[in-house]
Design an enzyme around this catalytic site. Structure first.
Site, PDB file in Angstrom:
ATOM      1  N   LYS A   1       0.694  -1.297  -0.019  1.00 36.04           N
ATOM      2  CA  LYS A   1       0.154  -0.120   0.133  1.00 36.04           C
ATOM      3  C   LYS A   1       1.044   1.149  -0.066  1.00 36.04           C
ATOM      4  CE  LYS A   1      -4.419   0.831   0.214  1.00 36.04           C
ATOM      5  NZ  LYS A   1      -5.678  -0.018  -0.094  1.00 36.04           N
TER       6      LYS A   1
ATOM      7  N   ASP B   1      -7.010   4.484  -4.345  1.00 34.96           N
ATOM      8  CA  ASP B   1      -7.788   3.986  -2.955  1.00 34.96           C
ATOM      9  C   ASP B   1      -8.293   5.655  -2.779  1.00 34.96           C
ATOM     10  OD1 ASP B   1      -7.756   2.232  -0.574  1.00 34.96           O
ATOM     11  OD2 ASP B   1      -7.592   4.294   0.013  1.00 34.96           O
TER      12      ASP B   1
HETATM   13  P1  NDP Z   1     -12.998   7.810  -2.673  1.00 32.86           P
HETATM   14  O1  NDP Z   1     -11.882   8.898  -2.421  1.00 32.86           O
HETATM   15  O2  NDP Z   1     -13.431   7.536  -3.876  1.00 32.86           O
HETATM   16  O3  NDP Z   1     -14.249   7.988  -1.879  1.00 32.86           O
HETATM   17  C1  NDP Z   1     -13.950   8.281  -0.464  1.00 32.86           C
HETATM   18  C2  NDP Z   1     -15.431   8.586   0.360  1.00 32.86           C
HETATM   19  O4  NDP Z   1     -15.129   8.454   1.632  1.00 32.86           O
HETATM   20  C3  NDP Z   1     -15.661  10.162   0.047  1.00 32.86           C
HETATM   21  O5  NDP Z   1     -17.154  10.073  -0.073  1.00 32.86           O
HETATM   22  C4  NDP Z   1     -15.200  10.839   0.968  1.00 32.86           C
HETATM   23  O6  NDP Z   1     -15.571  12.190   1.257  1.00 32.86           O
HETATM   24  C5  NDP Z   1     -15.262   9.656   2.148  1.00 32.86           C
HETATM   25  N1  NDP Z   1     -14.278   9.998   3.419  1.00 32.86           N
HETATM   26  C6  NDP Z   1     -13.061  10.132   2.978  1.00 32.86           C
HETATM   27  N2  NDP Z   1     -12.136  10.290   4.131  1.00 32.86           N
HETATM   28  C7  NDP Z   1     -13.260  10.371   5.198  1.00 32.86           C
HETATM   29  C8  NDP Z   1     -13.213  10.541   6.431  1.00 32.86           C
HETATM   30  N3  NDP Z   1     -12.207  10.748   7.202  1.00 32.86           N
HETATM   31  N4  NDP Z   1     -14.317  10.757   6.963  1.00 32.86           N
HETATM   32  C9  NDP Z   1     -15.861  10.525   6.635  1.00 32.86           C
HETATM   33  N5  NDP Z   1     -15.740  10.321   5.016  1.00 32.86           N
HETATM   34  C10 NDP Z   1     -14.551  10.254   4.402  1.00 32.86           C
HETATM   35  O7  NDP Z   1     -12.518   6.361  -2.120  1.00 32.86           O
HETATM   36  P2  NDP Z   1     -13.008   4.961  -2.003  1.00 32.86           P
HETATM   37  O8  NDP Z   1     -14.390   4.905  -2.384  1.00 32.86           O
HETATM   38  O9  NDP Z   1     -12.162   4.161  -3.085  1.00 32.86           O
HETATM   39  O10 NDP Z   1     -12.567   4.295  -1.028  1.00 32.86           O
HETATM   40  C11 NDP Z   1     -13.366   4.225   0.211  1.00 32.86           C
HETATM   41  C12 NDP Z   1     -12.874   3.125   0.972  1.00 32.86           C
HETATM   42  O11 NDP Z   1     -12.899   1.926   0.428  1.00 32.86           O
HETATM   43  C13 NDP Z   1     -11.653   3.005   1.488  1.00 32.86           C
HETATM   44  O12 NDP Z   1     -11.727   2.638   2.973  1.00 32.86           O
HETATM   45  C14 NDP Z   1     -10.603   2.419   0.809  1.00 32.86           C
HETATM   46  O13 NDP Z   1      -9.540   1.801   1.391  1.00 32.86           O
HETATM   47  C15 NDP Z   1     -11.622   1.103   0.636  1.00 32.86           C
HETATM   48  N6  NDP Z   1     -11.569   0.420  -0.566  1.00 32.86           N
HETATM   49  C16 NDP Z   1     -11.342   1.113  -1.867  1.00 32.86           C
HETATM   50  C17 NDP Z   1     -11.147   0.316  -3.114  1.00 32.86           C
HETATM   51  C18 NDP Z   1     -11.166   0.755  -4.423  1.00 32.86           C
HETATM   52  O14 NDP Z   1     -11.064  -0.099  -5.173  1.00 32.86           O
HETATM   53  N7  NDP Z   1     -11.219   2.092  -4.468  1.00 32.86           N
HETATM   54  C19 NDP Z   1     -11.019  -1.466  -2.846  1.00 32.86           C
HETATM   55  C20 NDP Z   1     -11.298  -1.806  -1.263  1.00 32.86           C
HETATM   56  C21 NDP Z   1     -11.489  -1.032  -0.326  1.00 32.86           C
HETATM   57  P3  NDP Z   1     -14.942  13.489   0.725  1.00 32.86           P
HETATM   58  O15 NDP Z   1     -15.465  13.439  -0.701  1.00 32.86           O
HETATM   59  O16 NDP Z   1     -15.239  14.362   1.520  1.00 32.86           O
HETATM   60  O17 NDP Z   1     -13.403  13.122   0.694  1.00 32.86           O
HETATM   61  O1  2IT Z   2      -8.102  -1.590  -0.577  1.00 36.58           O
HETATM   62  C1  2IT Z   2      -8.027  -1.931  -1.687  1.00 36.58           C
HETATM   63  O2  2IT Z   2      -8.019  -3.167  -1.990  1.00 36.58           O
HETATM   64  C2  2IT Z   2      -7.820  -1.214  -2.927  1.00 36.58           C
HETATM   65  N1  2IT Z   2      -7.621   0.133  -2.898  1.00 36.58           N
HETATM   66  C3  2IT Z   2      -7.658  -1.613  -4.338  1.00 36.58           C
HETATM   67  C4  2IT Z   2      -6.216  -1.980  -4.522  1.00 36.58           C
HETATM   68  C5  2IT Z   2      -5.912  -2.573  -5.983  1.00 36.58           C
HETATM   69  O3  2IT Z   2      -4.740  -2.968  -6.136  1.00 36.58           O
HETATM   70  O4  2IT Z   2      -6.763  -2.213  -6.822  1.00 36.58           O
END
Ligand code: NDP
Ligand code: 2IT
Length: 455
Positions: free
Chosen positions: A135, A175
């Site tokens: 990561k 992420d």
């Molecule tokens: P994005 O940046 O696309 O979206 C994040 C969302 O969460 C936004 O709505 C953001 O609001 C909100 N957010 C971020 N930080 C905070 C905080 N401290 N408190 C409250 N809300 C918050 O990220 P992802 O959707 O990609 O990721 C969301 C979660 O999913 C994370 O935990 C990530 O690690 C996990 N994840 C992501 C994957 C992926 O493929 N993208 C895969 C597996 C897990 P704002 O717009 O205000 O920042």
């Molecule tokens: O938390 C996760 O699994 C991710 N942000 C996706 C990582 C990836 O390599 O697609």
């Protein structure tokens, strides 16, 4: 159900390693929490197999193979110079090249990157595909920055990172704060520095230059495939259920989309400033327009939709009565108090779309109250699994259709569900997917490490 704290006392080796991690990594609370969650879950395996302790397997597992920290200088549109911290933690390469996202958020520090990297090791193992765990990220705040500023930051970040990654070495992706735009800038700079078209060095790429169809949707869709199987096993489904989903980023958006396709009514979503409650059901087109197209705030949803109400602050979202709660925003966003409210309101399933969104106390309370709990590293593994499918397509110099990728994703989520369920049963914790996914994820990595000697 397993009581996490009791297991710590039962297995001395686990207890010892948890203490060692705390002592040797002071202040890294997020990392301590995830180590505790994983190690307490795998205690039944260690009880049965002293060979792991003899090979100091846990000591090796909790120490990243390599940690890279670097300076990221960049210039804003006014010519002012800024410096951010850059990280890449290459945690474990026993089953494949390091693989995991990059996070750009002001809260990023070494503890957060290590917790995410540690989770990734077991998650990636569960995907059935050959990917190790890593990561990275930076404490850079992308909010309010122009495209040109984002590009200069990404180019500077890659100018150091490129020497540590490669399609057979370490493959970053998105992420929080890193989506298609950022991956594009990172890839452009990598290609320029290497003078080679190594498409598989990053995933989440655009469709015109090696990206995979369905990668954008994969984490949210995968969460819904996983939780549907879990509901079905317990005689339920998504149809006509009231669902609350936190976040409005990549994961939340496509979780909402699939939940609606499955006939559920999603009544709330959020961002880091607050949440909207729309009893008529969230209008996803409007959310996408605000968040994906304009990079705006979720507050604007309530300004456009009279049936919706906006509330400042994130935590209140869990006070909305629902059948299914899917935290999809960030770590530790659902605490014990929220879990108590959800349970009192009759929640039937809590599914983690984000990484470690529930506190350990919240998980214990949810499980003790017989609410179905779908743990992050199994339930949100669809994103990284589809990243591995993107790597496979890049290696073939070929691409599959949306339907082909989506059907592989469905099969993978089903395999992860079954592996987690079966491992829980085999080790005496039937029905506990948290224990099951940690054990199943651990066994593949542990056995690969055992086979490769003391490395
Ligand atoms: P994005 O940046 O696309 O979206 C994040 C969302 O969460 C936004 O709505 C953001 O609001 C909100 N957010 C971020 N930080 C905070 C905080 N401290 N408190 C409250 N809300 C918050 O990220 P992802 O959707 O990609 O990721 C969301 C979660 O999913 C994370 O935990 C990530 O690690 C996990 N994840 C992501 C994957 C992926 O493929 N993208 C895969 C597996 C897990 P704002 O717009 O205000 O920042
Ligand atoms: O938390 C996760 O699994 C991710 N942000 C996706 C990582 C990836 O390599 O697609």
């Amino acid at each position: 159900m397993l009581k996490l704290r009791e297991v710590v006392i039962l297995n001395k080796y686990v207890e010892e390693i948890i203490e060692k991690v705390k002592k040797e990594n002071p202040g890294e609370t997020e990392f301590h929490n995830t180590v505790k969650e994983v190690l307490t879950s795998i205690a039944p395996v260690l009880d049965k197999n002293p060979k792991y302790q003899e090979a100091a397997l846990l000591e090796r597992l909790v120490e990243p193979e390599r940690t890279i920290m670097f300076r990221v200088p960049w210039t804003d549109d006014k010519g002012k110079v800024h410096v951010n911290k850059g990280y890449r933690v290459q945690f474990n390469s026993a089953i494949g090249p390091y693989k995991g996202g990059l996070r750009l958020h002001p809260s990023v520090n070494l503890s957060i990157i290590k917790f995410l990297g540690f989770e990734q090791v077991f998650k990636n193992s569960l995907t059935t595909l050959p990917i190790g765990g890593g990561k990275g990220g930076s404490n850079f705040d992308p909010k309010g920055k122009s495209d040109a500023e984002i590009m200069r930051f990404c180019q500077s970040f890659m100018t150091e990172l490129y020497r540590h990654i490669g399609q057979d070495v370490d493959v970053p992706a998105g992420d929080i704060g890193v989506g298609g735009r950022e991956i594009g800038y990172l890839f452009g700079q990598y290609k320029r520095l290497k003078n080679a078209y190594e498409a598989g060095v990053l995933t989440g790429k655009g469709l015109t230059y090696g990206g995979s169809l369905a990668r954008t949707e994969a984490t949210g869709y995968g969460l819904l495939y996983f939780t549907s199987l879990y509901l079905a096993d317990n005689g339920m489904d998504y149809k006509d259920k009231t669902v609350v989903i936190s976040g409005s980023g990549n994961v939340a958006t496509y979780a909402i989309e699939k939940a609606q396709e499955f006939g559920a009514k999603v009544v709330a979503c959020s961002d880091s400033n607050g949440y909207v409650y729309d009893p008529e059901g969230i209008d996803l087109k409007l959310v996408k327009e605000i968040k994906e197209v304009r990079r705006g705030r979720i507050k604007e949803y309530a300004e456009k939709k009279p049936s919706a109400k906006y509330t400042e602050g994130c935590k209140g979202i869990w006070t909305i009565p629902c059948d299914i709660a899917l935290p999809c925003a960030t770590q530790q966003e659902l605490d014990l108090e929220s879990a108590k409210t959800l349970v009192a309101n009759g929640v039937k399933l809590v599914g983690e779309g984000a990484n470690m969104p529930c506190t350990l106390e919240a998980i214990a309370y949810i499980q003790e109250n017989k609410v179905l709990f779908a743990p992050a590293k199994a339930a949100n593994a669809g994103g990284v699994a589809t990243s591995a499918l993107e790597m496979a397509q890049n290696s073939m110099r070929y691409s599959w259709t949306f339907e082909e990728v989506d059907s592989k994703l469905k099969r993978i989520m089903s395999d992860i569900y079954n592996a987690s369920k079966n491992a829980a049963k085999e080790y005496g914790h039937e029905g506990d997917l948290l224990v099951g996914c940690n054990i199943a994820g651990f066994l593949k990595v542990a056995n690969a490490m055992m086979a490769q000697g003391i490395v």
